[in-house]
Design a protein around this motif. Structure first.
Motif, short mmCIF file in Angstrom:
data_model
loop_
_atom_site.label_atom_id
_atom_site.label_comp_id
_atom_site.label_asym_id
_atom_site.label_seq_id
_atom_site.Cartn_x
_atom_site.Cartn_y
_atom_site.Cartn_z
N LYS A 11 -45.03 31.95 -45.64
CA LYS A 11 -43.74 31.39 -45.42
C LYS A 11 -43.33 30.86 -46.59
O LYS A 11 -43.80 30.38 -47.53
N LEU A 38 -56.15 31.60 -35.72
CA LEU A 38 -55.28 30.38 -35.94
C LEU A 38 -55.19 29.85 -37.23
O LEU A 38 -53.94 29.47 -37.79
N GLU A 70 -55.22 31.50 -39.98
CA GLU A 70 -54.11 32.44 -40.53
C GLU A 70 -52.81 32.15 -40.16
O GLU A 70 -52.00 32.35 -41.07
N GLU A 71 -52.51 31.81 -38.93
CA GLU A 71 -51.17 31.54 -38.64
C GLU A 71 -50.86 30.16 -39.17
O GLU A 71 -49.53 29.82 -39.72
N ALA A 90 -49.96 30.93 -42.64
CA ALA A 90 -48.59 31.65 -42.82
C ALA A 90 -47.47 30.44 -42.63
O ALA A 90 -46.28 30.66 -43.30
N THR A 110 -49.59 37.47 -32.45
CA THR A 110 -49.84 36.51 -33.66
C THR A 110 -48.32 35.81 -33.82
O THR A 110 -48.15 34.79 -34.36
N ASP A 111 -47.33 36.53 -33.71
CA ASP A 111 -46.17 35.92 -34.03
C ASP A 111 -45.74 34.80 -32.92
O ASP A 111 -45.25 33.77 -33.31
N VAL A 164 -48.03 32.98 -31.32
CA VAL A 164 -48.72 31.89 -31.81
C VAL A 164 -48.21 30.98 -33.00
O VAL A 164 -48.19 29.90 -32.87
N ARG A 165 -47.70 31.93 -33.93
CA ARG A 165 -47.14 31.15 -35.07
C ARG A 165 -45.77 30.30 -34.80
O ARG A 165 -45.90 29.20 -35.17
N HIS A 166 -44.92 30.85 -33.93
CA HIS A 166 -43.84 30.35 -33.60
C HIS A 166 -44.15 29.17 -32.71
O HIS A 166 -43.35 27.97 -32.70
N GLU A 173 -45.34 26.44 -35.03
CA GLU A 173 -44.22 25.85 -35.85
C GLU A 173 -43.40 24.93 -35.11
O GLU A 173 -42.88 23.93 -35.38
#
Length: 339
Positions: A3, A60, A62-63, A66, A299-300, A302-304, A307
Motif C-alpha cells: 500500500k 493474513l 501478507e494482507e 499490504a 485475498t482482496d 480479506v484485505r479490504h 482495512e
C-alpha cells in the motif's frame, strides 16, 4: 503489492505492527496472565483444528503487510509449545514489506530451539523474566520453575545471534523487591531490561491500582544503580520510554500503560490463536478472520475487510481507564489475545 498510503484509524494512527498468537497454551501459570486458580489442570484449551494453520497465518500476514504492517511478533500463550515454529518463520520472512520478526517467550524451550529460530530468520526475542530470585520467580510463574532454565535459554538466544530484550512485569508486594537486582543483572550482562507496569488485562488477574509500581517509582529505583539519560524514540508507536545508563551502552526501558498511557501513538493490531482480530490489548471482543479465510474469501476481500476494521478503530482504553471501566468492562484474557 504494498500500500502506498498508510492505513489509518479514526485518530490517524497507522497500522504498522501485528502481533500473532499461535498458541493459547502455556507451561507457566503467571498470576498476571494465566493464574493457576483459573487455568487449572481441567481447563479446556483450543483443539488443534481451531488454531490458525501456518498457511492461514502467512496469508493474513501478507494482507496486513499490504496494508502497511512492517513488524511481526509471534506470541501466545507460549508460542514455542507449538510444533515447527521455525517453519512458520521461514514463510513470514519472505513477505514483502516485513522488516522485523520477533517472538515473545518465557525462554524454557530456547536452549533447544534458539539456533533453529535464528537460522529460520527470526531477528529478536522478547524474554519474560519477572525475578532473578528463585523463590520469587517460582511464586510468579506458578509452576515452581527456577530462573536458571530461563537464563540458559537467554544465553542460548544470545549465542545464536538473536537480539534479546527481557520483559519484567512488576507487581507491588509480589516482586517489586526484584527491580534493582534484575536491573543490575541485565546491566552487567549487557541485555536490555524493560519494566512493565502491572496492567488490568482480562478478568482473572486480580488487578488493583494499589498493586501497580509506576514508571516514576521504577525510574527512581533503577537510578540507584547509575544515573539514567533519556533516549529519543526509535519509531512511531514505540511503547517503552528508553534510558541509557550513564557511562554504559546498555539501555533500560519502562512500559507504562497505566500511569502514562501511550494510546495516541498505538500502531498495533493483534490476532488471537483462533483467528480473531483485536485492535486493542484491552478489547472486549474481536473480529473473526478465520471464518472469513476458511469460507474461501479472496485475498482482496480479506484485505479490504481488515482495512475497514482498522479504519473504524477508536480504541484508547488506557487513556480512558476509570475505576468503573476496570470493574465493569469484560476484557479478553492476555493468554488468549497474546501480550
Amino acid at each position: 503489492m504494498l500500500k502506498q498510503s498508510p492505513t489509518l484509524d479514526q485518530y490517524k494512527r497507522p497500522l504498522q505492527d501485528l502481533r500473532i498468537s499461535i498458541m493459547d497454551r502455556c507451561n507457566f501459570r503467571c498470576s498476571y496472565c494465566m493464574p493457576k486458580e483459573i487455568f487449572g489442570d481441567d481447563y479446556v484449551f483450543m483443539p488443534e483444528e481451531e488454531l490458525l494453520s501456518f498457511s492461514e497465518i502467512t496469508m493474513l500476514a501478507e494482507e496486513f503487510a499490504a496494508l502497511g504492517v512492517k513488524k511481526l511478533r509471534l506470541t501466545g500463550g507460549e508460542p514455542l509449545l507449538r510444533k515447527n515454529v521455525p517453519d512458520l518463520i521461514e514463510r513470514l520472512v519472505k513477505i514483502e514489506g516485513i522488516e522485523d520478526i520477533a517472538l515473545t517467550t518465557n525462554g524454557v524451550h530456547l536452549v533447544k530451539q534458539a539456533k533453529a529460530l535464528k537460522e529460520a530468520g527470526l531477528m529478536r526475542i522478547n524474554l519474560s523474566l519477572d525475578a532473578i530470585d528463585p523463590k520469587v520467580f517460582q511464586e510468579m510463574n506458578g509452576r515452581k520453575v527456577k530462573p536458571d532454565i530461563v537464563l540458559k535459554g537467554m544465553q542460548a538466544a544470545v549465542d545464536a545471534g538473536l537480539h534479546v530484550k527481557v520483559n519484567m512485569v512488576v507487581r507491588k508486594g509480589v516482586n517489586d523487591q526484584e527491580v534493582v537486582p534484575m536491573a543490575r543483572y541485565c546491566k552487567d550482562i549487557g541485555v536490555t531490561l524493560r519494566f512493565i507496569e502491572f496492567m488490568d488485562v482480562g478478568q482473572t488477574n486480580g488487578w488493583d491500582y494499589s498493586q501497580v509500581v509506576t514508571k516514576k517509582e521504577l525510574l527512581e529505583m533503577v537510578s540507584t544503580i547509575a544515573p539514567l539519560q533519556p533516549l529519543e524514540r526509535d519509531y512511531l508507536g514505540e511503547v517503552a520510554n528508553r534510558y541509557g545508563y550513564e557511562g554504559s551502552n546498555v539501555e533500560v526501558g519502562f512500559i507504562s500503560s497505566v500511569s502514562d498511557a501511550f494510546c495516541g501513538t498505538c500502531t498495533r493490531a493483534r490476532i488471537s490463536a483462533d483467528g480473531k482480530l483485536f485492535t486493542c490489548l484491552f478489547a472486549e471482543t474481536g473480529t473473526d478472520l478465520k471464518t472469513l479465510v476458511r469460507s474461501g474469501a479472496s485475498t482482496d476481500e480479506v484485505r479490504h475487510f481488515i482495512e475497514n476494521v482498522w479504519n473504524g478503530r477508536t480504541d484508547r482504553y488506557s487513556e480512558e481507564r476509570t475505576e468503573e471501566t476496570v470493574k465493569n468492562r469484560k476484557k479478553i484474557e492476555m493468554s488468549y489475545i497474546g501480550g
